[in-house]
Design a protein around this motif. Structure first.
Motif, PDB file in Angstrom:
ATOM      1  N   PHE A   1       0.906  19.447  -4.645  1.00 10.75           N
ATOM      2  CA  PHE A   1       1.046  20.793  -5.214  1.00 10.75           C
ATOM      3  C   PHE A   1       0.889  21.821  -4.097  1.00 10.75           C
ATOM      4  N   GLU A   2      -0.134  21.663  -3.302  1.00 13.83           N
ATOM      5  CA  GLU A   2      -0.416  22.633  -2.238  1.00 13.83           C
ATOM      6  C   GLU A   2       0.682  22.641  -1.178  1.00 13.83           C
ATOM      7  N   ASN A   3       1.279  21.471  -0.917  1.00 15.05           N
ATOM      8  CA  ASN A   3       2.282  21.360   0.136  1.00 15.05           C
ATOM      9  C   ASN A   3       3.684  21.739  -0.337  1.00 15.05           C
ATOM     10  N   ARG A   4       4.055  21.377  -1.565  1.00 20.40           N
ATOM     11  CA  ARG A   4       5.427  21.544  -2.010  1.00 20.40           C
ATOM     12  C   ARG A   4       5.691  22.861  -2.743  1.00 20.40           C
ATOM     13  N   VAL A   5       4.714  23.369  -3.465  1.00 17.05           N
ATOM     14  CA  VAL A   5       4.955  24.596  -4.225  1.00 17.05           C
ATOM     15  C   VAL A   5       5.358  25.774  -3.333  1.00 17.05           C
ATOM     16  N   PRO A   6       4.838  25.894  -2.098  1.00 13.04           N
ATOM     17  CA  PRO A   6       5.344  26.978  -1.240  1.00 13.04           C
ATOM     18  C   PRO A   6       6.851  26.937  -1.021  1.00 13.04           C
TER      19      PRO A   6
ATOM     20  N   MET B   1       0.830  -1.204   0.000  1.00 19.54           N
ATOM     21  CA  MET B   1       0.000   0.000   0.000  1.00 19.54           C
ATOM     22  C   MET B   1       0.863   1.251   0.000  1.00 19.54           C
ATOM     23  N   LYS B   2       1.958   1.252   0.766  1.00 17.56           N
ATOM     24  CA  LYS B   2       2.836   2.421   0.784  1.00 17.56           C
ATOM     25  C   LYS B   2       3.422   2.678  -0.591  1.00 17.56           C
ATOM     26  N   LEU B   3       3.681   1.617  -1.339  1.00 21.23           N
ATOM     27  CA  LEU B   3       4.245   1.783  -2.672  1.00 21.23           C
ATOM     28  C   LEU B   3       3.246   2.485  -3.601  1.00 21.23           C
ATOM     29  N   VAL B   4       1.961   2.164  -3.467  1.00 16.72           N
ATOM     30  CA  VAL B   4       0.934   2.870  -4.235  1.00 16.72           C
ATOM     31  C   VAL B   4       0.960   4.354  -3.883  1.00 16.72           C
ATOM     32  N   ASN B   5       1.057   4.642  -2.583  1.00 16.68           N
ATOM     33  CA  ASN B   5       1.116   6.031  -2.140  1.00 16.68           C
ATOM     34  C   ASN B   5       2.341   6.750  -2.695  1.00 16.68           C
ATOM     35  N   GLN B   6       3.491   6.086  -2.667  1.00 18.68           N
ATOM     36  CA  GLN B   6       4.718   6.731  -3.126  1.00 18.68           C
ATOM     37  C   GLN B   6       4.724   6.949  -4.628  1.00 18.68           C
ATOM     38  N   LEU B   7       4.101   6.037  -5.379  1.00 20.08           N
ATOM     39  CA  LEU B   7       3.959   6.270  -6.816  1.00 20.08           C
ATOM     40  C   LEU B   7       3.201   7.575  -7.049  1.00 20.08           C
ATOM     41  N   LEU B   8       2.073   7.713  -6.373  1.00 22.47           N
ATOM     42  CA  LEU B   8       1.265   8.924  -6.544  1.00 22.47           C
ATOM     43  C   LEU B   8       1.991  10.161  -6.040  1.00 22.47           C
ATOM     44  N   ALA B   9       2.625  10.062  -4.878  1.00 25.13           N
ATOM     45  CA  ALA B   9       3.311  11.219  -4.305  1.00 25.13           C
ATOM     46  C   ALA B   9       4.432  11.698  -5.225  1.00 25.13           C
ATOM     47  N   GLY B  10       5.249  10.757  -5.721  1.00 23.97           N
ATOM     48  CA  GLY B  10       6.347  11.127  -6.588  1.00 23.97           C
ATOM     49  C   GLY B  10       5.874  11.747  -7.893  1.00 23.97           C
ATOM     50  N   VAL B  11       4.854  11.140  -8.486  1.00 20.61           N
ATOM     51  CA  VAL B  11       4.309  11.676  -9.733  1.00 20.61           C
ATOM     52  C   VAL B  11       3.714  13.063  -9.507  1.00 20.61           C
ATOM     53  N   HIS B  12       3.004  13.241  -8.404  1.00 17.92           N
ATOM     54  CA  HIS B  12       2.379  14.534  -8.135  1.00 17.92           C
ATOM     55  C   HIS B  12       3.410  15.637  -7.911  1.00 17.92           C
ATOM     56  N   ILE B  13       4.506  15.317  -7.222  1.00 22.82           N
ATOM     57  CA  ILE B  13       5.555  16.326  -7.015  1.00 22.82           C
ATOM     58  C   ILE B  13       6.210  16.692  -8.343  1.00 22.82           C
ATOM     59  N   ALA B  14       6.567  15.681  -9.137  1.00 24.57           N
ATOM     60  CA  ALA B  14       7.195  15.946 -10.431  1.00 24.57           C
ATOM     61  C   ALA B  14       6.260  16.730 -11.342  1.00 24.57           C
ATOM     62  N   THR B  15       4.973  16.393 -11.307  1.00 27.81           N
ATOM     63  CA  THR B  15       3.996  17.096 -12.142  1.00 27.81           C
ATOM     64  C   THR B  15       3.791  18.524 -11.665  1.00 27.81           C
ATOM     65  N   ALA B  16       3.756  18.713 -10.338  1.00 29.68           N
ATOM     66  CA  ALA B  16       3.626  20.067  -9.800  1.00 29.68           C
ATOM     67  C   ALA B  16       4.805  20.933 -10.257  1.00 29.68           C
ATOM     68  N   ALA B  17       6.004  20.360 -10.228  1.00 30.27           N
ATOM     69  CA  ALA B  17       7.187  21.103 -10.666  1.00 30.27           C
ATOM     70  C   ALA B  17       7.097  21.449 -12.148  1.00 30.27           C
ATOM     71  N   GLU B  18       6.645  20.491 -12.952  1.00 33.79           N
ATOM     72  CA  GLU B  18       6.532  20.740 -14.391  1.00 33.79           C
ATOM     73  C   GLU B  18       5.481  21.805 -14.675  1.00 33.79           C
ATOM     74  N   ALA B  19       4.362  21.753 -13.955  1.00 39.87           N
ATOM     75  CA  ALA B  19       3.304  22.743 -14.144  1.00 39.87           C
ATOM     76  C   ALA B  19       3.789  24.138 -13.765  1.00 39.87           C
ATOM     77  N   MET B  20       4.510  24.231 -12.643  1.00 36.71           N
ATOM     78  CA  MET B  20       5.045  25.529 -12.236  1.00 36.71           C
ATOM     79  C   MET B  20       6.065  26.035 -13.253  1.00 36.71           C
ATOM     80  N   ALA B  21       6.906  25.136 -13.751  1.00 42.90           N
ATOM     81  CA  ALA B  21       7.903  25.534 -14.747  1.00 42.90           C
ATOM     82  C   ALA B  21       7.227  26.058 -16.010  1.00 42.90           C
ATOM     83  N   LEU B  22       6.165  25.380 -16.449  1.00 45.40           N
ATOM     84  CA  LEU B  22       5.438  25.829 -17.639  1.00 45.40           C
ATOM     85  C   LEU B  22       4.842  27.213 -17.417  1.00 45.40           C
TER      86      LEU B  22
END
Length: 310
Positions: A223-228, A177-198
């Motif tokens: 996005f809400e937690n890391r972008v700050p 279950m933690k691996l499912v969470n980490q897949l989502l967490a990692g993808v969301h952080i990378a996507t948040a960074a890409e969205a901010m970069a765009l």
């Protein structure tokens, strides 16, 4: 009443990093007797200053009934448990290991079997929620183990977690279950960074991007937690880039074991790997945005002291 229940519960926490320190402190605040263990003398001193006791090696936790392992990776878990100064050979029969690190489900299952052969119980209990929730005792615990292991851990779980998910009777399920969470967490952080970069590359104000997206359908917890962190230019590691290099590699390896493609996670892994290779591995995981800075020359917000020339 057993001799164990008549004794004051003794809890050990191995790994006094952001999550381990927060968890150990939360246990202290709930009145438990806690001994922290870390290779860092500074971390041990900090925990002693908070009211706990400390030791330098896991072997010195022989007096503990429950030992939480809150280290970085599977290799460290192995060393803590079975290494030259490992704790396993020193614990009394019937003691409980709570394995809280993110490891491969296959490793968690093997650990359960090995600990059982040593007369010890194991709760496969990965944690999520970040350093702040660790300190406040409001983590989410994704746990699996025998009913006896859950019963033994109940006082500790009550003190450290807002949500405890009992996922099954065998080690390995919690880590799955933690691996499912980490897949989502990692993808969301990378996507948040890409969205901010765009957005920055298109000339949008980073503060405005954050305000709009956090009130729109594109928002995510990450996005809400890391972008700050990006907005403040502060990449002090609360969770480092290299953590997601490790965790998304476990996702990739587990997918290969199952013959299941994980292309989105693989793409995120490449971004974190690039960030680590560029020298940002020990910075906060939001520093993955610096890959886009290197590639496209976008201007990122600076820390206040940097902006002032400090």
């Amino acid at each position: 009443m057993s001799k164990r229940s008549e004794q004051t519960l003794q809890v050990g926490v191995v790994g006094l990093g952001a999550m381990g320190m927060g968890t150990a402190t939360a246990l202290l605040q709930k009145g438990l007797s806690v001994t922290g263990c870390d290779i860092s003398a500074n971390a041990r001193d900090t925990f002693v200053a908070a009211g706990g006791s400390s030791v330098a090696t896991p072997a010195e936790l022989a007096h503990c009934h429950i030992v939480l392992v809150v280290v970085v990776n599977g290799a460290q878990v192995e060393q803590v448990l079975f290494g030259k100064q490992g704790v396993v050979s020193h614990l009394a029969s019937g003691s409980l290991i709570m394995q809280c690190a993110t490891v491969a489900p296959s490793q968690a299952k093997q650990l359960g079997e090995r600990l059982g052969a040593e007369g010890l119980m194991m709760l496969d209990a990965p944690i999520s929620g970040g350093a702040a929730k660790a300190k406040s005792g409001e983590l989410s615990v994704m746990a699996s183990g025998t009913p006896e292991a859950f019963s033994c851990a109940q006082t500790v779980l009550d003190a450290m977690a807002a949500n405890v998910y009992r996922l099954g009777d065998e080690p390995g399920i919690g880590s799955s279950m933690k691996l499912v969470n980490q897949l989502l967490a990692g993808v969301h952080i990378a996507t948040a960074a890409e969205a901010m970069a765009l957005g920055i590359r298109m000339g949008l104000d980073p503060e405005v991007i954050y305000k709009v997206i956090t009130h729109s359908a594109g928002n995510s917890w990450m996005f809400e937690n890391r972008v700050p962190h990006i907005l403040s230019g502060d990449y002090t590691p609360l969770s480092a880039v290299d953590i997601f290099v490790k965790d998304l590699n476990i996702v990739h390896q587990t997918g290969r074991e199952l013959a299941l493609a994980t292309p989105v996670a693989a793409s995120a892994l490449q971004q974190f790997t690039a960030a680590s290779g560029a020298g940002f591995g020990r910075e906060d995981d939001s520093a993955v945005i610096k890959v886009y800075q290197r590639l496209s020359g976008i201007t990122l917000p600076e820390a206040a002291n940097d902006a002032l020339g400090g």
